[in-house]
Design a protein around this motif. Structure first.
Motif, PDB file in Angstrom:
ATOM      1  N   UNK A 197       0.817  -1.212   0.000  1.00 19.81           N
ATOM      2  CA  UNK A 197       0.000   0.000   0.000  1.00 19.81           C
ATOM      3  C   UNK A 197       0.848   1.259   0.000  1.00 19.81           C
ATOM      4  N   UNK A 198       2.079   1.153   0.482  1.00 17.51           N
ATOM      5  CA  UNK A 198       2.974   2.314   0.500  1.00 17.51           C
ATOM      6  C   UNK A 198       3.877   2.244  -0.727  1.00 17.51           C
ATOM      7  N   UNK A 199       3.623   3.088  -1.725  1.00 14.59           N
ATOM      8  CA  UNK A 199       4.428   2.990  -2.962  1.00 14.59           C
ATOM      9  C   UNK A 199       5.878   3.414  -2.770  1.00 14.59           C
ATOM     10  N   UNK A 200       6.191   4.071  -1.662  1.00 14.54           N
ATOM     11  CA  UNK A 200       7.583   4.500  -1.445  1.00 14.54           C
ATOM     12  C   UNK A 200       8.471   3.348  -0.999  1.00 14.54           C
ATOM     13  N   UNK A 201       7.852   2.263  -0.518  1.00 17.27           N
ATOM     14  CA  UNK A 201       8.634   1.142  -0.008  1.00 17.27           C
ATOM     15  C   UNK A 201       8.980   0.174  -1.133  1.00 17.27           C
ATOM     16  N   UNK A 202      10.132  -0.491  -1.019  1.00 17.01           N
ATOM     17  CA  UNK A 202      10.473  -1.512  -2.019  1.00 17.01           C
ATOM     18  C   UNK A 202       9.544  -2.714  -1.887  1.00 17.01           C
ATOM     19  N   UNK A 203       9.464  -3.489  -2.957  1.00 22.89           N
ATOM     20  CA  UNK A 203       8.568  -4.665  -2.944  1.00 22.89           C
ATOM     21  C   UNK A 203       9.175  -5.772  -2.080  1.00 22.89           C
ATOM     22  N   UNK A 204       8.315  -6.367  -1.294  1.00 23.86           N
ATOM     23  CA  UNK A 204       8.742  -7.475  -0.437  1.00 23.86           C
ATOM     24  C   UNK A 204       8.480  -8.787  -1.168  1.00 23.86           C
ATOM     25  N   UNK A 205       9.504  -9.631  -1.204  1.00 25.42           N
ATOM     26  CA  UNK A 205       9.385 -10.918  -1.902  1.00 25.42           C
ATOM     27  C   UNK A 205       9.108 -12.026  -0.879  1.00 25.42           C
ATOM     28  N   UNK A 206       7.895 -12.614  -0.899  1.00 22.46           N
ATOM     29  CA  UNK A 206       7.618 -13.747  -0.007  1.00 22.46           C
ATOM     30  C   UNK A 206       8.156 -15.043  -0.614  1.00 22.46           C
ATOM     31  N   UNK A 207       8.797 -15.863   0.239  1.00 23.03           N
ATOM     32  CA  UNK A 207       9.408 -17.110  -0.232  1.00 23.03           C
ATOM     33  C   UNK A 207       9.010 -18.228   0.718  1.00 23.03           C
ATOM     34  N   UNK A 208       8.638 -19.357   0.128  1.00 27.20           N
ATOM     35  CA  UNK A 208       8.298 -20.553   0.894  1.00 27.20           C
ATOM     36  C   UNK A 208       9.289 -21.651   0.540  1.00 27.20           C
ATOM     37  N   UNK A 209       9.887 -22.274   1.561  1.00 30.97           N
ATOM     38  CA  UNK A 209      10.810 -23.379   1.338  1.00 30.97           C
ATOM     39  C   UNK A 209      10.232 -24.595   2.058  1.00 30.97           C
ATOM     40  N   UNK A 210      10.104 -25.663   1.340  1.00 29.27           N
ATOM     41  CA  UNK A 210       9.515 -26.857   1.949  1.00 29.27           C
ATOM     42  C   UNK A 210      10.526 -27.586   2.824  1.00 29.27           C
ATOM     43  N   UNK A 211       9.974 -28.233   3.857  1.00 32.10           N
ATOM     44  CA  UNK A 211      10.798 -29.111   4.689  1.00 32.10           C
ATOM     45  C   UNK A 211      10.361 -30.565   4.487  1.00 32.10           C
TER      46      UNK A 211
END
Ligand code: NI
Length: 310
Positions: A197-211
């Protein structure tokens, strides 16, 4: 009482003595006394002995030269002491100032500039020390220091280096998890949306790693990540590769016993890890942290972060 010159006796009225030259000119009264300058030296033939210093010859007598008395000086001026006092630090109201206003302003500006430059230098040095201290702390923690070689849900190889350049929120879980992993991945998706929602912030990359690499194939992971967020990237690999990745983040996981349907649960650490664009571990969030709190924390890291390698 008047005394004739050269006599200590009182003068009496009468005819002038013959030795008074001026009286012989017909004057009936003697002239008044005159002070003469000190006599010349008189040692030797034709010379008189030198007079004592500081005396005048008055008639036949030597009298001390009167010492002139200086008038006392008084603060506040006046005829007696005004001159001496006016040469001090005080200045009369109408006199010119010693330095012009422009000169004084230039001096003040120069001093202010020096102070500003010094303050900027000290602040820069302090930031460098704090950054170095932060790096040392992260090295001591030894979380996220290792690399990993996995495959993403599209089948492309993905290492830790491939994630550099983006802020990463990382989670370890497995697709057959009945409750906790879906909850955490939904929370992770809400955090991403809050920060988007805040365009000034960099994009956050969500990552899922399986166990659970045995069941979580590329296809299974691809199907799973689509249920949560379009940017969620799912990673899997061989059991050795997954173990290596988990060890880098000190993730514990252990598969439980299989039931009659060959189904099983995997006990694992439930932690969200925040990585900086340099791949450094920055923070972590347990399952009791709300999405709003996590988003607020990540925003703080994003806005204050300065790369220690720049
Ligand atoms: Ni789970």
């Amino acid at each position: 009482m008047f005394r004739p010159p050269g006599s200590l006796r009182p003068w009496r009225a009468g005819p002038c003595p013959a030795r008074w030259g001026r009286c012989q000119a017909g004057r009936s009264r003697p002239q008044p006394l005159r002070l003469s300058q000190p006599a010349a030296s008189g040692h030797g033939p034709g010379r008189r002995p030198p007079p004592p210093p500081g005396t005048w010859k008055v008639g036949g007598l030597r009298v001390p030269v009167p010492v002139p008395v200086r008038p006392p000086t008084f603060p506040g001026g006046g005829a007696a002491g005004g001159r001496a006092f006016s040469q001090g630090a005080s200045r009369s109201p109408g006199s010119e100032p010693r330095y012009s206003l422009r000169t004084r302003l230039l001096v003040v500006a120069a001093v202010g500039l020096q102070l500003l430059l010094g303050w900027l230098y000290l602040r820069s040095e302090k930031e460098k020390r704090e950054r170095q201290k932060r790096i040392e702390e992260l090295r001591k923690v030894a979380i996220g220091q290792g690399d990993f070689q996995l495959v993403d849900h599209t089948g492309r190889p993905c290492s830790k280096g491939d994630l550099k350049g983006s802020w990463v929120l990382l989670y370890f879980g497995f697709t057959h998890c009945p409750d906790i992993c879906p909850e955490e991945l939904e929370k992770m998706s809400r955090v991403v949306d809050l920060l988007d929602r805040d365009p000034r912030l960099p994009r956050l990359q969500p990552v899922f790693i399986t166990v659970d690499p045995e069941r979580d194939t590329v296809a299974a992971v691809a199907k799973y990540v689509k249920e949560f967020h379009p940017r969620l990237r799912g990673l899997t690999g061989s059991p050795e590769q997954v173990r290596e990745a988990g060890r880098a983040y000190r993730v514990y996981y252990s598969a439980g016993p299989k039931d009659q349907d060959d189904d099983y649960l995997v006990d694992h650490t439930v932690i969200l890890y925040l990585l900086s664009p340099d791949g450094l571990f920055m923070d972590y969030y347990n399952r009791y942290k709300t999405d709003a709190k996590i988003a607020q924390s990540i925003k703080g890291h994003m806005t204050t972060y300065r790369s220690p390698f720049s």
